[in-house]
Design an enzyme around this catalytic site. Structure first.
Site, PDB file in Angstrom:
ATOM      1  N   LYS A 130       0.879  -1.178   0.000  1.00 34.17           N
ATOM      2  CA  LYS A 130       0.000   0.000   0.000  1.00 34.17           C
ATOM      3  C   LYS A 130       0.907   1.217   0.000  1.00 34.17           C
ATOM      4  CE  LYS A 130      -4.426   1.149   0.420  1.00 34.17           C
ATOM      5  NZ  LYS A 130      -5.585   0.473  -0.203  1.00 34.17           N
ATOM      6  N   GLY A 161     -26.477   0.109   0.861  1.00 32.26           N
ATOM      7  CA  GLY A 161     -25.579   0.898   0.011  1.00 32.26           C
ATOM      8  C   GLY A 161     -25.824   0.581  -1.455  1.00 32.26           C
ATOM      9  N   GLY A 173     -24.657   1.679  -4.215  1.00 30.60           N
ATOM     10  CA  GLY A 173     -23.611   2.344  -5.001  1.00 30.60           C
ATOM     11  C   GLY A 173     -23.010   1.346  -5.965  1.00 30.60           C
ATOM     12  N   ASN A 174     -21.732   1.481  -6.268  1.00 27.15           N
ATOM     13  CA  ASN A 174     -21.107   0.596  -7.258  1.00 27.15           C
ATOM     14  C   ASN A 174     -21.251  -0.883  -6.877  1.00 27.15           C
ATOM     15  OD1 ASN A 174     -18.360  -0.921  -8.056  1.00 27.15           O
ATOM     16  ND2 ASN A 174     -18.928   0.498  -9.673  1.00 27.15           N
ATOM     17  N   GLY A 184     -23.099  -2.370  -4.330  1.00 22.18           N
ATOM     18  CA  GLY A 184     -24.460  -2.785  -3.996  1.00 22.18           C
ATOM     19  C   GLY A 184     -25.372  -2.894  -5.204  1.00 22.18           C
TER      20      GLY A 184
HETATM   21  P1  NAD Z   1     -19.963   3.912  -3.684  1.00 24.05           P
HETATM   22  O1  NAD Z   1     -19.520   5.231  -3.215  1.00 24.05           O
HETATM   23  O2  NAD Z   1     -20.122   3.650  -5.135  1.00 24.05           O
HETATM   24  O3  NAD Z   1     -21.364   3.548  -3.001  1.00 24.05           O
HETATM   25  C1  NAD Z   1     -21.610   3.631  -1.633  1.00 24.05           C
HETATM   26  C2  NAD Z   1     -23.116   3.716  -1.414  1.00 24.05           C
HETATM   27  O4  NAD Z   1     -23.349   3.663  -0.011  1.00 24.05           O
HETATM   28  C3  NAD Z   1     -23.755   5.011  -1.915  1.00 24.05           C
HETATM   29  O5  NAD Z   1     -24.979   4.711  -2.561  1.00 24.05           O
HETATM   30  C4  NAD Z   1     -24.034   5.798  -0.629  1.00 24.05           C
HETATM   31  O6  NAD Z   1     -25.162   6.631  -0.718  1.00 24.05           O
HETATM   32  C5  NAD Z   1     -24.289   4.658   0.332  1.00 24.05           C
HETATM   33  N1  NAD Z   1     -24.154   5.010   1.743  1.00 24.05           N
HETATM   34  C6  NAD Z   1     -23.318   5.924   2.317  1.00 24.05           C
HETATM   35  N2  NAD Z   1     -23.547   5.966   3.646  1.00 24.05           N
HETATM   36  C7  NAD Z   1     -24.524   5.073   3.895  1.00 24.05           C
HETATM   37  C8  NAD Z   1     -25.177   4.653   5.067  1.00 24.05           C
HETATM   38  N3  NAD Z   1     -24.892   5.181   6.258  1.00 24.05           N
HETATM   39  N4  NAD Z   1     -26.130   3.682   4.968  1.00 24.05           N
HETATM   40  C9  NAD Z   1     -26.439   3.149   3.770  1.00 24.05           C
HETATM   41  N5  NAD Z   1     -25.848   3.506   2.630  1.00 24.05           N
HETATM   42  C10 NAD Z   1     -24.901   4.449   2.698  1.00 24.05           C
HETATM   43  O7  NAD Z   1     -18.936   2.871  -3.013  1.00 24.05           O
HETATM   44  P2  NAD Z   1     -18.604   1.391  -3.478  1.00 24.05           P
HETATM   45  O8  NAD Z   1     -17.476   1.429  -4.419  1.00 24.05           O
HETATM   46  O9  NAD Z   1     -19.865   0.702  -3.854  1.00 24.05           O
HETATM   47  O10 NAD Z   1     -18.027   0.771  -2.131  1.00 24.05           O
HETATM   48  C11 NAD Z   1     -18.886   0.353  -1.091  1.00 24.05           C
HETATM   49  C12 NAD Z   1     -18.082  -0.395  -0.031  1.00 24.05           C
HETATM   50  O11 NAD Z   1     -17.443  -1.537  -0.618  1.00 24.05           O
HETATM   51  C13 NAD Z   1     -16.955   0.391   0.624  1.00 24.05           C
HETATM   52  O12 NAD Z   1     -16.846  -0.064   1.965  1.00 24.05           O
HETATM   53  C14 NAD Z   1     -15.718  -0.031  -0.134  1.00 24.05           C
HETATM   54  O13 NAD Z   1     -14.553   0.110   0.625  1.00 24.05           O
HETATM   55  C15 NAD Z   1     -16.040  -1.491  -0.378  1.00 24.05           C
HETATM   56  N6  NAD Z   1     -15.333  -2.069  -1.518  1.00 24.05           N
HETATM   57  C16 NAD Z   1     -15.500  -1.555  -2.769  1.00 24.05           C
HETATM   58  C17 NAD Z   1     -14.842  -2.129  -3.840  1.00 24.05           C
HETATM   59  C18 NAD Z   1     -15.031  -1.609  -5.241  1.00 24.05           C
HETATM   60  O14 NAD Z   1     -14.490  -2.209  -6.175  1.00 24.05           O
HETATM   61  N7  NAD Z   1     -15.778  -0.565  -5.449  1.00 24.05           N
HETATM   62  C19 NAD Z   1     -13.990  -3.245  -3.628  1.00 24.05           C
HETATM   63  C20 NAD Z   1     -13.867  -3.763  -2.343  1.00 24.05           C
HETATM   64  C21 NAD Z   1     -14.551  -3.160  -1.283  1.00 24.05           C
END
Ligand code: NAD
Length: 372
Positions: free
Chosen positions: A73, A178, A180-181, A183
């Site tokens: 990292k 969540g 987002g990406n 979910g």
């Molecule tokens: P993102 O920003 O695309 O989406 C996050 C979503 O969570 C958004 O819709 C936001 O409105 C929602 N959110 C924020 N606070 C909230 C709450 N208190 N309750 C419910 N929903 C809430 O992020 P992402 O890329 O989807 O990542 C989500 C999680 O997955 C993070 O913990 C990230 O570290 C983990 N993660 C992501 C990836 C990846 O490839 N994107 C890989 C491994 C782990």
């Protein structure tokens, strides 16, 4: 304080470039399986200690994903909100040049906080090798995370978990924390498999309907109106209420520490699939496991992103990425569930597998790491 143990960190390189004021660090935790893989984060407060903990987590994540990558990292100490875009570019360029001593031979970078595709372009150009980073723009052979690799992997982890209990996703209900990406893509693939989405949340709250939420409509509403809570049918609840939702499966995909010790008796889902990182402590996981819940830990379920990075690193295509995510997440989830048997918490089984894979190839490792 960096916690040195029988596995690493093997190398810590601190760099400074007086002209731009760039100050940074890379921690290469362990390279038994391959060059250390891990993102670069840019924050004012990032420390060697923080970076070394994240590097160790990457060692286990890559080992469990069964990739030829070790863990690493890096961090740049700067406040991205206070510097100009031009200054940020100069800092990233100076960081890339300074890291040539280890990158790409021992370290392969990626985006993390406040570092995205365009920063990877600068990093790779300054380094001179396309293998210096993943998460590059598409025109440089990057595989964008908007394709949904992590959510796709979360879906496959869910499928394996359910089948392990001799159940079928078709007709089962799920809630996704969540939208987002991660979910949204997990919900998309689960819906396509016949599972019924009854609850979804975002930062504004959650929407629940026992009759089900239409995926396409929910996605459109989130895009156009900014929140799932604008969905026209169902009950709008506070976002933490998702924990209590009457659904067979809970997919976490937002915040850390979602489920707290006081929530243990409220969780209704039989399956909890950790798409987000650390949605609960290992202690809470153990308590829920005791109550008969099946939990697929974060570094097993959300490995799709790092698997996608490996495909990009090897010069593969988007199609190959989806194939490899499916194959590896399915195989590793099955293995973890078989190893955990009836009594072992899946996280402990996953750690055993990851540690033994590193131990097998490691010429410099001594004893099993501390805190294990
Ligand atoms: P993102 O920003 O695309 O989406 C996050 C979503 O969570 C958004 O819709 C936001 O409105 C929602 N959110 C924020 N606070 C909230 C709450 N208190 N309750 C419910 N929903 C809430 O992020 P992402 O890329 O989807 O990542 C989500 C999680 O997955 C993070 O913990 C990230 O570290 C983990 N993660 C992501 C990836 C990846 O490839 N994107 C890989 C491994 C782990």
């Amino acid at each position: 304080m960096v916690d040195f143990d029988g596995f690493g960190p093997e190398k810590i390189v601190q760099v400074y470039h007086p002209k731009t004021g760039m100050k940074g660090v890379v921690v290469i935790d362990n390279t038994a399986l391959g060059p250390g893989k891990g993102g670069i984060r840019m924050t004012e407060t990032v420390s060697v200690d923080e970076v070394s903990k994240l590097a160790r987590a990457m060692t286990w994540k890559c080992a469990l994903a069964d990739l030829p990558f070790g863990g690493a990292k890096s961090g740049i100490m700067a406040d991205p909100k206070k510097i100009s875009p031009q200054h940020k570019k100069e800092i990233v360029k100076a960081f890339a040049e300074a890291l040539k001593v280890v990158c790409p031979e021992m370290y392969v970078a990626a985006p993390d906080m406040y570092m995205a595709e365009e920063e990877m372009r600068i990093f790779v150009e300054a380094n001179g090798s396309m293998k210096a980073a993943t998460g590059k723009p598409k025109d440089m052979g990057g595989i964008p995370h908007e394709l949904g690799s992590t959510g796709f992997g979360v879906f496959h982890a869910t499928k394996v978990a359910v089948e392990h209990k001799k159940l079928d996703l078709d007709g089962m209900t799920f809630a996704v924390e969540g939208f987002g990406n991660v979910g949204e893509f997990a919900a998309k693939f689960l819906t396509e498999e016949g599972a019924k989405m009854v609850c979804a949340s975002d930062s504004k709250g959650c929407i629940y309907s026992k009759d089900g939420l239409d995926f396409g409509k929910l996605k459109e509403i989130k895009e156009k109106l900014g929140s799932v809570t604008n969905y026209p049918k169902g009950n709008v609840l506070a976002n933490r209420e998702i924990i209590k939702t009457d659904a067979d499966i809970l997919v976490t995909a937002a915040i850390p520490n979602l489920i707290l010790p006081g929530d243990i008796d409220s969780v209704k889902a039989k399956f909890i699939i950790e798409g987000s990182n650390i949605p609960m402590t290992p202690q809470v996981e153990a308590m829920l496991h005791k109550k008969g819940k099946m939990i697929i830990p974060d570094f097993v379920a959300n490995a799709g992103g790092v698997i996608s990075s490996y495909v990009e690193y090897s010069g593969g295509t988007e199609k190959e990425m989806f194939k490899l995510v499916e194959k590896k997440v399915q195989k590793n989830t099955k293995l973890v569930l078989e190893e955990s048997g009836k009594n072992m918490v899946p996280r402990d089984a996953a750690m055993e597998i990851a540690v033994s894979r590193v131990m097998k190839e490691c010429r410099t490792c001594n004893v099993k790491p501390k805190n294990f």
